[in-house]
Design a protein around this motif. Sequence first.
Motif, PDB file in Angstrom:
ATOM      1  N   THR A 187       0.845  -1.204   0.000  1.00  0.00           N
ATOM      2  CA  THR A 187       0.000   0.000   0.000  1.00  0.00           C
ATOM      3  C   THR A 187       0.882   1.257   0.000  1.00  0.00           C
ATOM      4  N   GLU A 188       0.493   2.265  -0.818  1.00  0.00           N
ATOM      5  CA  GLU A 188       1.279   3.494  -0.892  1.00  0.00           C
ATOM      6  C   GLU A 188       0.372   4.663  -1.297  1.00  0.00           C
ATOM      7  N   ARG A 189       0.671   5.875  -0.768  1.00  0.00           N
ATOM      8  CA  ARG A 189      -0.069   7.069  -1.164  1.00  0.00           C
ATOM      9  C   ARG A 189       0.202   7.357  -2.637  1.00  0.00           C
ATOM     10  N   ILE A 190      -0.833   7.789  -3.373  1.00  0.00           N
ATOM     11  CA  ILE A 190      -0.661   8.043  -4.807  1.00  0.00           C
ATOM     12  C   ILE A 190       0.301   9.200  -5.049  1.00  0.00           C
ATOM     13  N   GLU A 191       0.313  10.203  -4.157  1.00  0.00           N
ATOM     14  CA  GLU A 191       1.244  11.330  -4.330  1.00  0.00           C
ATOM     15  C   GLU A 191       2.686  10.852  -4.238  1.00  0.00           C
ATOM     16  N   ASP A 192       2.989  10.015  -3.253  1.00  0.00           N
ATOM     17  CA  ASP A 192       4.353   9.497  -3.101  1.00  0.00           C
ATOM     18  C   ASP A 192       4.730   8.611  -4.284  1.00  0.00           C
ATOM     19  N   PHE A 193       3.775   7.786  -4.710  1.00  0.00           N
ATOM     20  CA  PHE A 193       4.040   6.873  -5.815  1.00  0.00           C
ATOM     21  C   PHE A 193       4.346   7.643  -7.106  1.00  0.00           C
ATOM     22  N   VAL A 194       3.522   8.657  -7.416  1.00  0.00           N
ATOM     23  CA  VAL A 194       3.692   9.422  -8.658  1.00  0.00           C
ATOM     24  C   VAL A 194       4.975  10.249  -8.605  1.00  0.00           C
ATOM     25  N   SER A 237       6.936   1.666 -16.175  1.00  0.00           N
ATOM     26  CA  SER A 237       6.752   0.236 -16.413  1.00  0.00           C
ATOM     27  C   SER A 237       7.241  -0.520 -15.190  1.00  0.00           C
ATOM     28  N   GLY A 238       6.739  -1.733 -15.040  1.00  0.00           N
ATOM     29  CA  GLY A 238       7.211  -2.587 -13.948  1.00  0.00           C
ATOM     30  C   GLY A 238       6.315  -2.602 -12.734  1.00  0.00           C
ATOM     31  N   ASP A 239       5.393  -1.628 -12.606  1.00  0.00           N
ATOM     32  CA  ASP A 239       4.488  -1.587 -11.454  1.00  0.00           C
ATOM     33  C   ASP A 239       3.114  -2.096 -11.858  1.00  0.00           C
ATOM     34  N   VAL A 256      -7.820  -8.023  -9.996  1.00  0.00           N
ATOM     35  CA  VAL A 256      -6.709  -8.560 -10.763  1.00  0.00           C
ATOM     36  C   VAL A 256      -5.621  -7.498 -10.817  1.00  0.00           C
ATOM     37  N   LEU A 257      -4.359  -7.920 -10.866  1.00  0.00           N
ATOM     38  CA  LEU A 257      -3.242  -6.983 -10.983  1.00  0.00           C
ATOM     39  C   LEU A 257      -3.079  -6.562 -12.443  1.00  0.00           C
ATOM     40  N   MET A 258      -3.034  -5.244 -12.683  1.00  0.00           N
ATOM     41  CA  MET A 258      -2.892  -4.708 -14.033  1.00  0.00           C
ATOM     42  C   MET A 258      -1.687  -3.760 -14.083  1.00  0.00           C
ATOM     43  N   PRO A 259      -1.004  -3.676 -15.235  1.00  0.00           N
ATOM     44  CA  PRO A 259       0.190  -2.823 -15.339  1.00  0.00           C
ATOM     45  C   PRO A 259      -0.172  -1.338 -15.390  1.00  0.00           C
ATOM     46  N   ILE A 260       0.671  -0.507 -14.763  1.00  0.00           N
ATOM     47  CA  ILE A 260       0.548   0.948 -14.835  1.00  0.00           C
ATOM     48  C   ILE A 260       1.486   1.435 -15.938  1.00  0.00           C
ATOM     49  N   THR A 261       0.946   2.174 -16.896  1.00  0.00           N
ATOM     50  CA  THR A 261       1.764   2.627 -18.028  1.00  0.00           C
ATOM     51  C   THR A 261       2.109   4.118 -17.958  1.00  0.00           C
ATOM     52  N   VAL A 308      -4.011   2.805 -16.414  1.00  0.00           N
ATOM     53  CA  VAL A 308      -3.938   1.371 -16.136  1.00  0.00           C
ATOM     54  C   VAL A 308      -4.532   0.632 -17.331  1.00  0.00           C
ATOM     55  N   ASP A 309      -3.683  -0.045 -18.089  1.00  0.00           N
ATOM     56  CA  ASP A 309      -4.140  -0.796 -19.266  1.00  0.00           C
ATOM     57  C   ASP A 309      -4.250  -2.273 -18.923  1.00  0.00           C
ATOM     58  N   PRO A 310      -5.245  -2.992 -19.488  1.00  0.00           N
ATOM     59  CA  PRO A 310      -6.318  -2.484 -20.335  1.00  0.00           C
ATOM     60  C   PRO A 310      -7.603  -2.200 -19.568  1.00  0.00           C
ATOM     61  N   ALA A 311      -7.579  -2.297 -18.243  1.00  0.00           N
ATOM     62  CA  ALA A 311      -8.811  -2.186 -17.460  1.00  0.00           C
ATOM     63  C   ALA A 311      -9.318  -0.756 -17.370  1.00  0.00           C
ATOM     64  N   HIS A 312      -8.381   0.228 -17.395  1.00  0.00           N
ATOM     65  CA  HIS A 312      -8.739   1.643 -17.259  1.00  0.00           C
ATOM     66  C   HIS A 312      -9.481   1.941 -15.955  1.00  0.00           C
TER      67      HIS A 312
END
Length: 858
Positions: free
Chosen positions: A375-382, A402-404, A415-420, A503-507
Amino acid sequence: MYFQDGDISTSWEQIFSDDKYHLKLVEIQDGYPDVRSITVDFADIDAMNMEFGAYLLQNPDKAIAIGVKVIKDLMPGSWDPSNHINLRIDNLPPDATIEVRNLRAKHLGTLVAVEGLVRKASTPKPRLTRALFRCVKCNAEVWEPQSGMILREPLFCPNEGCNKSAPHFQLDERMSEYTDTQKVEIQENPEGLRGGAQPERLSGYIEDDIAGKTMPGNRVTLNGIIRSVQKTERDKSTIFEIFMDVISCEFEQNDFSELNITKEDEEEILRMGQDPDILKKIIASIAPTIFGMDEEKEAVALQLFGGSQKVMDDGTTMRGDIHILLMGDPGVAKSQLLRYMSALSPRGIYASGKSASAAGLCVHGDTLLELEAGTERIEDFVNARMSAPEEYRPGIWRQAVSGDRIESINSVGTVLMPITYVWKIKTPDKLIRLTTMGGDSLILTPETKVQAMKDARYDWFESGTLSPGDFVTIMKTNGRLMMLQSVEEITEDLPEYVYDLTVDPAHCFLGGGFVIHNTAAAVKDDFGDGRWTLEAGALVLADKGLACIDELDKMGDQDRSSLHEAMESQKISVAKAGITATLQCRCSMLAAANPKLGRFDMQSKIAEQINLPPALMSRFDLMFVLTDVPDAKRDKNITSHILDAHRRGQARMQRDPVDGVDIDGILEHTSNIKPPYSIEILRKYVAYAKKNYLPVMTDEAYKLIMDDYLRIRLSSKDGSIPITARQLEAYVRLAEASAKLHLRRKVEREDALRSINLIGYYLKKIASNGDSFDIDLAGGSFSNKERKQSREIIYNEIKNAVGGISAEQIKNAVAAEGISSSAVDATLDMLRANVAVYLDSRGLYKVLEDAGGAGDDE
């Protein structure tokens, strides 16, 4: 009914035996390959054989294929049977016209008509229809017909020896056969939508000789066959997308000049034009449920007719369309008037500046993300991944990553989806806090969508549309619907940025337990097969019509900046992502804006209360201020009018008598709310006037306008600018519109006086400076007099300062005089440009000894 192949052939032969279609066959013989389509009116098929017409709608592929064969058989012996001919059907019956939102599985494979507005259109591209393959081993040729969008290779080689091992084939691109294909996307016509429904969209493929004729903004009826294609996912899905294989395309009548006016209509229009009260009746026909606003309704009535567009000797054009801005307090019926006018115009488009803004579609920085790593805050992650961000648009930054992977949802569950991409966006002027009964909370922008259930409908909803009592999806240990306890607006202590993910392809992704739709723009436009494509905006869609833009002050800076060119040159230039194009937007603009502080203060300047740049405001021909001020007589009249309107509506809905209520008496008493002219005849009247009357100014009208303009110019005091040449052009356009309205070929005295009165009315409201005018009061932050005074005050502050003074010190010193910080900056720039003061190396302003004071007014 079932038709044998012979029955179908016989039916087509009967149709083509008609002289009308025999001539079309001759045209194909003479004009091929430039002419290679024959279009059959469905009404002719229906008149010949109704049962065959019904069969054609249900089995179009077979019926049309046999029809093409019949056409080729009817050609002379010298005709090459390999020549390609298109059989097109148009004018489908009403029961075959289906709204996009009503397309269902039963329509697959059937011939239907869909009406809509072209939102996107790609450039025509070649599509393979008959592919020539060569065997890699023996070089044998194999022709393989192609259908659909996926290349189909041959399974066997003609040489049987090659088939003992898996044969390989190579496509001969040069010798293969192609056809032009254009992909378009249409959306439902806005006037046909119910309430606040979003327009549904449908993609279609237009092929061969009719490809490339459809542009964004066209209103069309696409006649074609509904097909299905499997959704492209990693695993094969049982869910299919639909599209249309377009057979023919009909362009609808979409501007005044294209309306069909019969001889009877023309006689009625000419009778209306002889009525001396025609203007009063047209004004009474515009939004009759709105009380008063006579000058404003007169202005929008003239806007419908517009002035005349002129082409000069050097090729330059002078616009005739009239632009009007309504500024007013909430609840004075601005939006209602805009919506009515957009419905009255055949090509009227209603858009909200608030929804036009693209920025601010994200969540608060404290939102917790459920990542694969924890778990992580979106501000810290971005921020941790913003190493080299690009400014996607002003105030919007993004970074490819890539990679997250993050928790998302699909039809099965989480489901886990890739962040682009990660996004950082300047925070808009307000946020929404959603709080559930279970204590879950999320802060996000009003436009950001979450998965929710509202009014018994489970879908994606913008957070700003949700209310307490609605349900949202919460995904923690398992998914469940939780009732919203509160929906709050937050306008204070806002963070500097909000954040989003692609987040592809789920959006979509999970944030704080909520299912959030990732609203940031996609990297590629799937519509154009990964290419950028032009998409028509509100002004382009309103070409040759009326664009009604509500909440203009809420529009984003970038969107608003494009209005400058659109309003004056009536074009929008696009130079982006390799696309250079100019889109036409020859439309009038009727815009509405609200004061920044809720209500207008007539003692303060207009420009200080409206969030619009002066350069944009100056492009409007007329600007009206609508205030809601308590007044006993006026309030009584408004109250009576509103109640009468409701009462008339109630009476009109009654089919049976009501005891104790005089229905006929109510209808008679409220007859003033009934418009003198229907929308249909009013549209035709405007169309006839615009098409047939291009009035010329008489000497008397010329002198009246000139004298009034010069009178106002000469009324200038202390160097102020009371009126500019832009207002002079507005005089002309309004006078021309008045002449058209009265079906006159000359701009006469009455027309000139009407334009003079309207210009004077609006200037008195927003640019009055005692007994004269100052146009800067309408669009500038301060008048010319105040500009001179502030310059003298600031110059003296610098002159009297020992050893120089900083800009901050100047601002503090003159704040008591009511001079704003921005005014100080502008004045300092002007004084430096005039070499009256200079800025030393320490950042202090000093007076040049030889400058001779603050100088005269430039």
